[in-house]
Structures are given as C-alpha cells and as structure tokens.
Design a protein around this motif. Structure first.
Motif, PDB file in Angstrom:
ATOM      1  N   VAL A 110      16.349  -6.707  -5.778  1.00  0.00           N
ATOM      2  CA  VAL A 110      15.039  -6.083  -5.989  1.00  0.00           C
ATOM      3  C   VAL A 110      13.935  -7.129  -5.844  1.00  0.00           C
ATOM      4  CG1 VAL A 110      13.574  -4.828  -7.615  1.00  0.00           C
ATOM      5  CG2 VAL A 110      16.028  -4.351  -7.522  1.00  0.00           C
ATOM      6  N   ILE A 111      12.938  -6.808  -4.996  1.00  0.00           N
ATOM      7  CA  ILE A 111      11.803  -7.724  -4.821  1.00  0.00           C
ATOM      8  C   ILE A 111      10.490  -7.082  -5.246  1.00  0.00           C
ATOM      9  CG2 ILE A 111      12.913  -9.075  -3.008  1.00  0.00           C
ATOM     10  CD1 ILE A 111      11.330  -7.512  -0.937  1.00  0.00           C
ATOM     11  N   ASP A 112      10.482  -5.758  -5.530  1.00  0.00           N
ATOM     12  CA  ASP A 112       9.268  -5.109  -6.038  1.00  0.00           C
ATOM     13  C   ASP A 112       9.657  -3.783  -6.671  1.00  0.00           C
ATOM     14  OD1 ASP A 112       6.650  -4.676  -6.680  1.00  0.00           O
ATOM     15  OD2 ASP A 112       5.887  -4.674  -4.616  1.00  0.00           O
ATOM     16  N   THR A 113       8.862  -3.329  -7.634  1.00  0.00           N
ATOM     17  CA  THR A 113       9.078  -2.039  -8.292  1.00  0.00           C
ATOM     18  C   THR A 113       7.734  -1.339  -8.451  1.00  0.00           C
ATOM     19  OG1 THR A 113       8.786  -2.876 -10.556  1.00  0.00           O
ATOM     20  CG2 THR A 113      10.999  -3.010  -9.616  1.00  0.00           C
ATOM     21  N   ARG A 114       7.747  -0.012  -8.407  1.00  0.00           N
ATOM     22  CA  ARG A 114       6.526   0.773  -8.628  1.00  0.00           C
ATOM     23  C   ARG A 114       6.883   2.094  -9.307  1.00  0.00           C
ATOM     24  NH1 ARG A 114       2.459  -1.235  -5.040  1.00  0.00           N
ATOM     25  NH2 ARG A 114       2.987  -3.458  -4.926  1.00  0.00           N
ATOM     26  N   GLY A 115       5.871   2.693  -9.940  1.00  0.00           N
ATOM     27  CA  GLY A 115       6.048   4.009 -10.534  1.00  0.00           C
ATOM     28  C   GLY A 115       6.136   3.955 -12.043  1.00  0.00           C
ATOM     29  N   GLU A 116       6.413   5.110 -12.609  1.00  0.00           N
ATOM     30  CA  GLU A 116       6.468   5.264 -14.066  1.00  0.00           C
ATOM     31  C   GLU A 116       7.879   4.912 -14.545  1.00  0.00           C
ATOM     32  OE1 GLU A 116       5.299   9.304 -14.532  1.00  0.00           O
ATOM     33  OE2 GLU A 116       3.226   8.944 -13.924  1.00  0.00           O
ATOM     34  N   ARG A 171      16.963  15.969  -6.833  1.00  0.00           N
ATOM     35  CA  ARG A 171      15.835  16.185  -5.925  1.00  0.00           C
ATOM     36  C   ARG A 171      16.192  15.635  -4.537  1.00  0.00           C
ATOM     37  NH1 ARG A 171      13.423  19.841  -8.807  1.00  0.00           N
ATOM     38  NH2 ARG A 171      12.355  19.124 -10.708  1.00  0.00           N
ATOM     39  N   PRO A 172      17.080  16.307  -3.787  1.00  0.00           N
ATOM     40  CA  PRO A 172      17.494  15.784  -2.478  1.00  0.00           C
ATOM     41  C   PRO A 172      16.353  15.681  -1.482  1.00  0.00           C
ATOM     42  CG  PRO A 172      18.334  18.012  -2.818  1.00  0.00           C
ATOM     43  CD  PRO A 172      17.793  17.550  -4.135  1.00  0.00           C
ATOM     44  N   GLU A 173      15.246  16.403  -1.724  1.00  0.00           N
ATOM     45  CA  GLU A 173      14.099  16.285  -0.822  1.00  0.00           C
ATOM     46  C   GLU A 173      13.475  14.895  -0.862  1.00  0.00           C
ATOM     47  OE1 GLU A 173      12.645  18.646  -4.526  1.00  0.00           O
ATOM     48  OE2 GLU A 173      14.476  18.339  -3.356  1.00  0.00           O
ATOM     49  N   LEU A 174      13.801  14.119  -1.894  1.00  0.00           N
ATOM     50  CA  LEU A 174      13.286  12.754  -1.966  1.00  0.00           C
ATOM     51  C   LEU A 174      13.868  11.869  -0.859  1.00  0.00           C
ATOM     52  CD1 LEU A 174      13.206  12.016  -5.808  1.00  0.00           C
ATOM     53  CD2 LEU A 174      11.311  12.552  -4.282  1.00  0.00           C
ATOM     54  N   GLN A 175      14.988  12.283  -0.276  1.00  0.00           N
ATOM     55  CA  GLN A 175      15.539  11.536   0.858  1.00  0.00           C
ATOM     56  C   GLN A 175      14.535  11.529   2.006  1.00  0.00           C
ATOM     57  OE1 GLN A 175      19.583  12.482   2.101  1.00  0.00           O
ATOM     58  NE2 GLN A 175      19.033  12.158   4.245  1.00  0.00           N
ATOM     59  N   HIS A 176      13.883  12.668   2.245  1.00  0.00           N
ATOM     60  CA  HIS A 176      12.880  12.748   3.312  1.00  0.00           C
ATOM     61  C   HIS A 176      11.672  11.903   2.965  1.00  0.00           C
ATOM     62  CE1 HIS A 176       9.402  14.534   5.450  1.00  0.00           C
ATOM     63  NE2 HIS A 176      10.256  14.583   6.453  1.00  0.00           N
ATOM     64  N   LEU A 177      11.245  11.956   1.704  1.00  0.00           N
ATOM     65  CA  LEU A 177      10.080  11.175   1.287  1.00  0.00           C
ATOM     66  C   LEU A 177      10.349   9.682   1.439  1.00  0.00           C
ATOM     67  CD1 LEU A 177       7.268  10.970   0.049  1.00  0.00           C
ATOM     68  CD2 LEU A 177       8.331  11.126  -2.227  1.00  0.00           C
ATOM     69  N   ALA A 178      11.528   9.236   1.021  1.00  0.00           N
ATOM     70  CA  ALA A 178      11.874   7.812   1.147  1.00  0.00           C
ATOM     71  C   ALA A 178      11.911   7.395   2.610  1.00  0.00           C
ATOM     72  CB  ALA A 178      13.222   7.539   0.483  1.00  0.00           C
ATOM     73  N   ALA A 183       0.830  -1.214   0.000  1.00  0.00           N
ATOM     74  CA  ALA A 183       0.000   0.000   0.000  1.00  0.00           C
ATOM     75  C   ALA A 183       0.857   1.254   0.000  1.00  0.00           C
ATOM     76  CB  ALA A 183      -0.936  -0.012   1.208  1.00  0.00           C
ATOM     77  N   GLU A 184       1.955   1.251   0.763  1.00  0.00           N
ATOM     78  CA  GLU A 184       2.822   2.427   0.809  1.00  0.00           C
ATOM     79  C   GLU A 184       3.525   2.653  -0.521  1.00  0.00           C
ATOM     80  OE1 GLU A 184       4.527   5.845   2.162  1.00  0.00           O
ATOM     81  OE2 GLU A 184       2.900   4.665   3.038  1.00  0.00           O
ATOM     82  N   LEU A 185       3.899   1.587  -1.216  1.00  0.00           N
ATOM     83  CA  LEU A 185       4.514   1.743  -2.537  1.00  0.00           C
ATOM     84  C   LEU A 185       3.534   2.350  -3.530  1.00  0.00           C
ATOM     85  CD1 LEU A 185       6.561  -1.580  -2.867  1.00  0.00           C
ATOM     86  CD2 LEU A 185       7.462   0.730  -2.566  1.00  0.00           C
ATOM     87  N   ASP A 186       2.263   1.973  -3.424  1.00  0.00           N
ATOM     88  CA  ASP A 186       1.248   2.573  -4.293  1.00  0.00           C
ATOM     89  C   ASP A 186       1.118   4.067  -4.009  1.00  0.00           C
ATOM     90  OD1 ASP A 186       0.643   0.241  -5.639  1.00  0.00           O
ATOM     91  OD2 ASP A 186      -1.010  -0.311  -4.303  1.00  0.00           O
ATOM     92  N   ARG A 187       1.075   4.421  -2.727  1.00  0.00           N
ATOM     93  CA  ARG A 187       0.966   5.837  -2.362  1.00  0.00           C
ATOM     94  C   ARG A 187       2.203   6.606  -2.816  1.00  0.00           C
ATOM     95  NH1 ARG A 187       2.650   9.620   0.572  1.00  0.00           N
ATOM     96  NH2 ARG A 187       4.359   8.342   1.352  1.00  0.00           N
ATOM     97  N   LEU A 188       3.356   5.990  -2.657  1.00  0.00           N
ATOM     98  CA  LEU A 188       4.612   6.621  -3.037  1.00  0.00           C
ATOM     99  C   LEU A 188       4.685   6.858  -4.541  1.00  0.00           C
ATOM    100  CD1 LEU A 188       7.327   7.575  -1.944  1.00  0.00           C
ATOM    101  CD2 LEU A 188       8.172   5.240  -2.150  1.00  0.00           C
ATOM    102  N   SER A 189       4.206   5.910  -5.321  1.00  0.00           N
ATOM    103  CA  SER A 189       4.248   6.069  -6.781  1.00  0.00           C
ATOM    104  C   SER A 189       3.378   7.239  -7.231  1.00  0.00           C
ATOM    105  CB  SER A 189       3.820   4.766  -7.465  1.00  0.00           C
ATOM    106  OG  SER A 189       2.472   4.465  -7.180  1.00  0.00           O
TER     107      SER A 189
END
Length: 365
Positions: A106-112, A193-200, A81-87
């Motif tokens: 790698v055990i899962d991938t999401r996004g464009e 986009r260093p702000e992605l560190q916070h998002l991750a 669910a979190e990977l879906d929200r993150l994508s």
C-alpha cells in the motif's frame, strides 16, 4: 451489475467451492466460483499456506517505505486527483480506496476508513504488504497476478480471517504497458457491491491516462476506430516524441494499434502516412481519419497537451529544420549509405528517401 444469485445461495456456493479445493484438494466439478479464483487458491496452497492460518498484515520498515514512496512518486502524483474523486463516489458505502505498487504494498489510502475497526485499520495503512503471497487471495493479489479487473466477496478470499472483506480491484499499467500497481476498493462486513468493479476499472483508466500525460510527450492523441472517437478518457491515448517515437500509450491504444509490448516503435511503422503530418492532427479540434499499415483506418484527435506539446505545435517549421539537420548529420556519418543512415535513424529506407528527395515540381511551374 447486480448478481442474479440470492446472497445466501452465493455464499453457500462459495463454501462448497472451498470444501472441494481447500479441504478436499479437488478440482471443482461445477463453476461455483470463477476460474481465476481457483487459480489463486491453488497458488496459495502451492506456497504452503493454509486457509486456517492467521492473516499477517506486515508492514515494511520506515527506510523501505521512504524508498518505496520515492520510487512511486509519479504514480502517487498521477493518482491523487482521481483518488479524491473516487472517495467522494463511495462516500457513505463503508468502502475505502487503496493504491498499491506492483508488488501489492500500500502506497496511498483514501475514503472513510473506520480506524476503530481492527480489520479496516489492519489493511488501510501505507506500507502494509497485501500481496497474494503474504495474505492469500484478495482483489489486490489477484489483480496483480491475473492482470484483470476483479470482484471478490467474503469466502472467495483464501484465508478464513479475510472472509470479512469484499473488494474490487483493477491493475494499473504505465505508459510502457508494464504493470505499475493496482487500485482497490474494500469494505468490511458490507453488502456485496459488484458494480464497484466497473468503478475501480474506470478510475484505473483515468490514472493510467494521467501517467501518460505526466510523461510529457511532444504529441498526445486520442485514438479510436473510425466513427467511435469521443475525445474523452475512454479512448485510446498515445504519446509521440519530437522524433516520431511512440513513448507511451494506454491499454486501449495498445489494443487498437496492436503495439509491440516489448519493442520501441516509431509512428511511421504504425501509421501509413508521413509521421510528421500527425502534428497537423495535433493542431485540430476535430477528429481526423488516418490509415494504418494493416489497411485498417482509425480516427485521431488532439488530447490535452503539455506546454512542450503546445510549443511544438506552434512551430512546425522549427521541427522540420531540426529533423533536416539531424538527417544531414547522420547521412554524413554513414558516408551517404542510405541503408545504414535509415537504421541509425530508426526509420525505413523508403521514409528516408522521401525525406531527402527534393519536392516534385509541377510541369507548369
């Protein structure tokens, strides 16, 4: 956080750092890169890697992949669910999400994911080994090796072939405090986009909390310092079983309560009150202040519970009856020896004396 260094100057600093460490094999005279990046580069050199060698994005066999997916079912379920929200959060940025196990596979991938881009397609595949030993410095390898949140841009990657990537990474820790994998956000030839560190990092905390909830503790509590409790995903979270043993905690709870990372601990060893009273906290909607044996005080609040926890909270007398029966049987086995019985039960002698002593009667009754 927006970098104060212009992009051209930043890339120039990275190149100067590469010349000193990777070409001249010298230590950096100035902090052109963060120290953990230099440590990662040094590890890669010690393994005999060269920055000029071709990147090899090897995939494990199908048999190994099936075994890997079976071994990581809990993590995959907790992260879904979190990977879906993150994508959705990174849609349109040309960054995508990768979930790996504790070895960097790698055990899962999401996004464009642009499958026409050879670089994106090379790493965004389930079963690909993206460990530091295999592909050199990356957010994935560094996060797993350093156990810290990572931002890595362009030439900070060890291999020349990987200079097209920019990535954020955050390690994932299970209920027992052990690293179980990591979450990565990667882009190919994209703006920094260093702000992605916070998002991750934020998404990683949500996955860790989902893992703890999935563990199914009898009692699940938010914990924070007095006055700071918010009752959300950013609090400490601790799980306690029906016998009072701490069966899991997220990293914030482990820091607040100073939990031992290598030993099983009982709630009575942490909280300076009868651990059974924590079930009363679990039935309240408001925060409750409790003391620790250290003399400090924290606030606890009931978290979202499992069906098992709801059932337990609805029948506290049943729990006490079960506990009394257990104590009676252990005392019989120990032939009345309180010290031995307390040891078998995993509680202190004082706690056991309190449990077996009859309640004090008021003089007027």
């Amino acid at each position: 956080m927006r970098s104060l260094i212009p992009p051209s100057d930043r890339l120039e600093q990275i190149d100067r750092a590469r010349q000193h460490v990777l070409d001249k094999r010298q230590q950096l005279p100035s902090p052109w890169i963060q120290d953990w990046i230099e440590r990662s580069w040094q590890r890669c050199l010690s393994w005999g890697h060269s920055p000029q060698q071709a990147a090899s994005f090897d995939a494990i066999s199908q048999q190994q992949l099936r075994r890997l997916q079976d071994q990581n079912q809990q993590l995959l379920h907790a992260a879904s669910a979190e990977l879906d929200r993150l994508s959705r959060a990174i849609a349109g940025t040309r960054y995508f999400a990768l979930l790996t196990d504790a070895q960097g596979i790698v055990i899962d991938t999401r996004g464009e994911i642009d499958r026409q881009n050879k670089h994106a397609n090379a790493i965004a595949r389930v079963g690909v080994d993206l460990s530091e030993r295999n592909i050199g410095t990356s957010a994935i390898g560094a996060a797993l090796a350093e156990h810290r949140d990572i931002w890595l841009h362009r030439g900070e990657h060890f291999l020349q072939d990987n200079r097209v990537f920019s990535c954020a990474g955050s390690p994932l820790f299970g209920p027992d405090g052990q690293c179980v994998g990591m979450l990565d956000l990667t882009g190919v030839d994209v703006p920094e986009r260093p702000e992605l560190q916070h998002l991750a990092a934020q998404s990683a905390r949500s996955i860790e909390n989902a893992l703890l909830r999935q563990h199914g503790p009898a009692l699940l509590l938010h914990v924070n310092w007095t006055g700071l409790l918010q009752g959300n995903e950013h609090d400490g979270l601790i799980g306690i079983d029906a016998d009072g043993w701490i069966v899991g905690a997220n990293r914030h709870a482990r820091q607040i309560l100073h939990l031992n990372p290598t030993a099983r601990e009982h709630a009575s060893d942490i909280f300076s009150l009868p651990w059974e009273s924590l079930h009363d906290v679990g039935q309240r909607d408001t925060p409750h202040e409790v003391p620790l044996w250290s003399g400090l005080r924290v606030q606890l609040k009931a978290a979202a519970t499992t069906e098992r926890a709801t059932t337990l909270a609805a029948a506290p007398q049943v729990l006490k009856d079960v506990e009394s029966d257990l104590i009676r049987r252990v005392m019989q086995q120990a032939r009345g020896n309180v010290t031995e019985a307390a040891k078998r039960l995993g509680i202190s002698r004082a706690t056991l004396y309190r449990k077996i002593s009859p309640p004090k009667r008021h003089p007027d009754t």
